[in-house]
Design a protein around this motif. Structure first.
Motif, PDB file in Angstrom:
ATOM      1  N   SER A  49      -2.055  10.161  57.691  1.00 30.31           N
ATOM      2  CA  SER A  49      -2.829  10.750  58.859  1.00 30.31           C
ATOM      3  C   SER A  49      -2.276  10.306  59.937  1.00 30.31           C
ATOM      4  CB  SER A  49      -4.518  10.546  58.463  1.00 30.31           C
ATOM      5  OG  SER A  49      -5.046  11.285  59.624  1.00 30.31           O
ATOM      6  N   PRO A  50      -2.099  11.264  61.010  1.00 29.02           N
ATOM      7  CA  PRO A  50      -1.308  10.596  62.210  1.00 29.02           C
ATOM      8  C   PRO A  50      -1.814   9.333  62.797  1.00 29.02           C
ATOM      9  CG  PRO A  50      -1.364  13.061  62.103  1.00 29.02           C
ATOM     10  CD  PRO A  50      -2.151  12.522  60.981  1.00 29.02           C
ATOM     11  N   PHE A  51      -3.216   9.265  62.919  1.00 31.77           N
ATOM     12  CA  PHE A  51      -3.908   8.352  63.539  1.00 31.77           C
ATOM     13  C   PHE A  51      -4.870   7.438  62.592  1.00 31.77           C
ATOM     14  CE2 PHE A  51      -2.880  11.610  66.819  1.00 31.77           C
ATOM     15  CZ  PHE A  51      -2.104  10.943  67.726  1.00 31.77           C
ATOM     16  N   LYS A  52      -4.330   7.217  61.442  1.00 29.04           N
ATOM     17  CA  LYS A  52      -5.006   6.283  60.425  1.00 29.04           C
ATOM     18  C   LYS A  52      -3.719   5.420  59.898  1.00 29.04           C
ATOM     19  CE  LYS A  52      -7.643   5.980  56.329  1.00 29.04           C
ATOM     20  NZ  LYS A  52      -8.320   6.619  54.995  1.00 29.04           N
ATOM     21  N   PRO A  53      -3.255   4.494  60.743  1.00 25.39           N
ATOM     22  CA  PRO A  53      -1.930   3.606  60.157  1.00 25.39           C
ATOM     23  C   PRO A  53      -2.213   3.546  58.764  1.00 25.39           C
ATOM     24  CG  PRO A  53      -3.011   2.956  62.204  1.00 25.39           C
ATOM     25  CD  PRO A  53      -3.810   3.954  61.725  1.00 25.39           C
ATOM     26  N   THR A  54      -0.786   3.622  58.156  1.00 30.99           N
ATOM     27  CA  THR A  54      -0.926   3.438  56.463  1.00 30.99           C
ATOM     28  C   THR A  54       0.307   2.646  56.198  1.00 30.99           C
ATOM     29  OG1 THR A  54      -2.071   5.733  56.130  1.00 30.99           O
ATOM     30  CG2 THR A  54      -0.985   4.609  54.375  1.00 30.99           C
TER      31      THR A  54
END
Length: 515
Positions: free
Chosen positions: A130-135
């Motif tokens: 997800s773009p703004f859930k750093p993975t």
């Protein structure tokens, strides 16, 4: 090892006499590296907190939160006079500013990065991202990397791990490495050799439309001897590089028209003009089969590379075949020229096209319009407004009536081919001479952090508003990028290799302590 590279001329254009200034001491770099190694988990945790804040141009609230977060990070590091530099125009994202005055320093460097990012379509990102859930991943997902849980404190961090998030490489990585480079120095008791100023912009991905206004309004605050730009990737070979210029850039929208309402393709095909076909034919007329632009005069204004710049290109590692195979195409455009040669020419790219639907939503219709966005990259000598006019004249020569607004009924009745052209604000290219004395100091500083020779590149393929800095402030700019070349910037699955983040911190600290 480092000395042999410098004296042997293996560093690009060393033969031109660019390397004479002393580099930062090994003792300084050792302290910076040790600090970073001891605090990797803390730095990663803090970076995650920055990446979760949305920061695309359409989200003004997210940009404000991002700017505030960065300002807090700067204050935490002891950077002084942290403030928001605002434009007179209402609603413009502020530039985040701070400074460090060093007793006895005679030169001032401004470190630049931008905190805004490209738009996102979460549906296009890989499963689990997800773009703004750093993975975190064990490596590049495109090369078989697997998603990982965030490591517990004390777990060794593999430099090959990738952190996936929008802005992770472009260009929050620039912000993070700059301020953390200073943090590593300050916490290690090392004094910079130059006065430091920090300028983090919030509109770069929109073409920096208000940067000139910001620079002019805050001219006195921004007085300096050199701007260090931290944006873009290292060389495709993995080597660090110093880049002396950047292409200019401007986008151009084109809309062509068909019937005023969608028509059944069986009842009206072969009779009603199809705007999708019309647009495809128009765009096809702009380039030949080798990728050379056929717009009249498109290459006429180009300022040739100097002998030093040509020598620099000859020394850049040529890994074109490796990249081509990695990307999966059989033949490159450019009539056999190398990638580094071609990025020193202006280009015309189709960013995207749209007309009716495809896939499961496709219907048997003749659409009402077709749209495309062109991306014109400029090199030294091109003027973005003049380049736009060349494209407009080409469209007219293909038999189109060109307008800047949707056509009226009278215009539709009079002109069989209509194209609406909507240019955006752009900026020109800028290139710093490669033989400036200050360039020697920067090159040596970057080289001191690695044993492999640093690549020196006259112009980057990407664009930065370097022309605006020169025009408004009369300053010299040098670009020192840190991100991995396969970072997917501007696209889905954007990522930063952890090793590049750590090496970037060391690079910025080295420049801050250059002789």
């Amino acid at each position: 090892m480092k000395k042999r590279y410098l004296l042997g001329g293996l560093l690009s254009v060393a033969a031109a006499g660019l390397l004479s200034a002393a580099a930062p001491s090994d003792a300084v770099l050792k302290k910076v590296r040790q600090y970073r190694q001891r605090h990797e988990h803390e730095l990663l945790t803090e970076y995650l907190q920055l990446l979760v804040v949305p920061s695309v141009a359409a989200d003004s609230a997210g940009l404000r939160r991002t700017a505030t977060t960065i300002a807090d990070m700067m204050r935490k590091r002891g950077i002084a006079n942290v403030q928001m530099l605002r434009a007179k125009t209402a609603g413009v994202p502020p530039a985040v500013y701070g400074e460090v005055k060093v007793p006895g320093a005679t030169r001032t460097l401004v470190f630049y990065a931008h905190y805004d990012g490209q738009p996102v379509n979460p549906a296009q990102w890989a499963t689990g991202l997800s773009p703004f859930k750093p993975t975190l991943a064990s490596g590049s997902l495109a090369s078989g990397g697997q998603l990982l849980p965030m490591p517990q404190a004390g777990t060794p961090l593999n430099p090959e791990w990738r952190l996936y998030a929008r802005g992770s490489s472009d260009d929050k990585a620039g912000v993070m490495t700059i301020i953390s480079g200073y943090q590593a120095l300050a916490q290690s008791g090392v004094k910079p050799t130059v006065n430091l100023k920090f300028f983090f912009e919030g509109e770069e991905e929109r073409g920096s439309p208000h940067l000139a206004e910001l620079l002019s309004q805050h001219r006195d605050v921004l007085k300096s001897d050199l701007w260090i730009i931290c944006d873009g990737p290292v060389h495709q070979s993995g080597r660090k590089q110093v880049v002396f210029g950047a292409r200019g850039d401007v986008n151009l929208g084109i809309t062509v028209y068909g019937p005023k309402r969608p028509l059944h393709s069986g009842h009206y095909g072969n009779w009603a003009p199809n705007p999708a076909m019309t647009l495809a034919q128009l765009l096809g007329s702009m380039k030949d089969s080798t990728g050379r632009v056929r717009v009249a005069g498109f290459y006429d204004d180009v300022v040739p590379l100097t002998a030093t710049e040509q020598e620099a290109l000859r020394r850049v590692p040529n890994i074109d075949d490796d990249i081509r195979k990695e990307l999966g195409f059989a033949r490159a455009d450019g009539q056999g020229k190398s990638l580094v040669e071609l990025i020193n020419q202006p280009s015309l790219n189709i960013n995207g096209m749209r007309s009716a639907n495809v896939g499961p939503q496709a219907a048997n219709v003749i659409p009402t319009m077709a749209e495309a966005v062109l991306d014109l990259r400029l090199v030294l000598g091109n003027d973005y407004q003049r380049q736009i006019e060349k494209v407009v004249r080409h469209i007219e020569r293909q038999g189109f009536f060109v307008t800047r607004a949707d056509p009226t009924d009278a215009e539709r009745a009079q002109h069989p081919r209509i194209a609406k052209v909507t240019p955006e604000t752009g900026y020109n290219a800028q290139r710093t001479p490669m033989d400036l004395p200050v360039a020697r100091s920067v090159i040596n500083a970057v080289q001191s952090t690695v044993t492999q020779p640093v690549v020196l590149l006259p112009t980057s393929g990407g664009s930065l508003p370097l022309y605006v800095f020169k025009q408004e402030l009369g300053v010299t700019t040098l670009t020192v990028p840190v991100a991995n070349y396969d970072n997917n910037q501007h696209a889905e699955n954007e990522n930063i290799r952890l090793g590049n983040l750590w090496e970037g911190i060391e690079t910025m600290a080295a420049v801050m302590t250059m002789k």
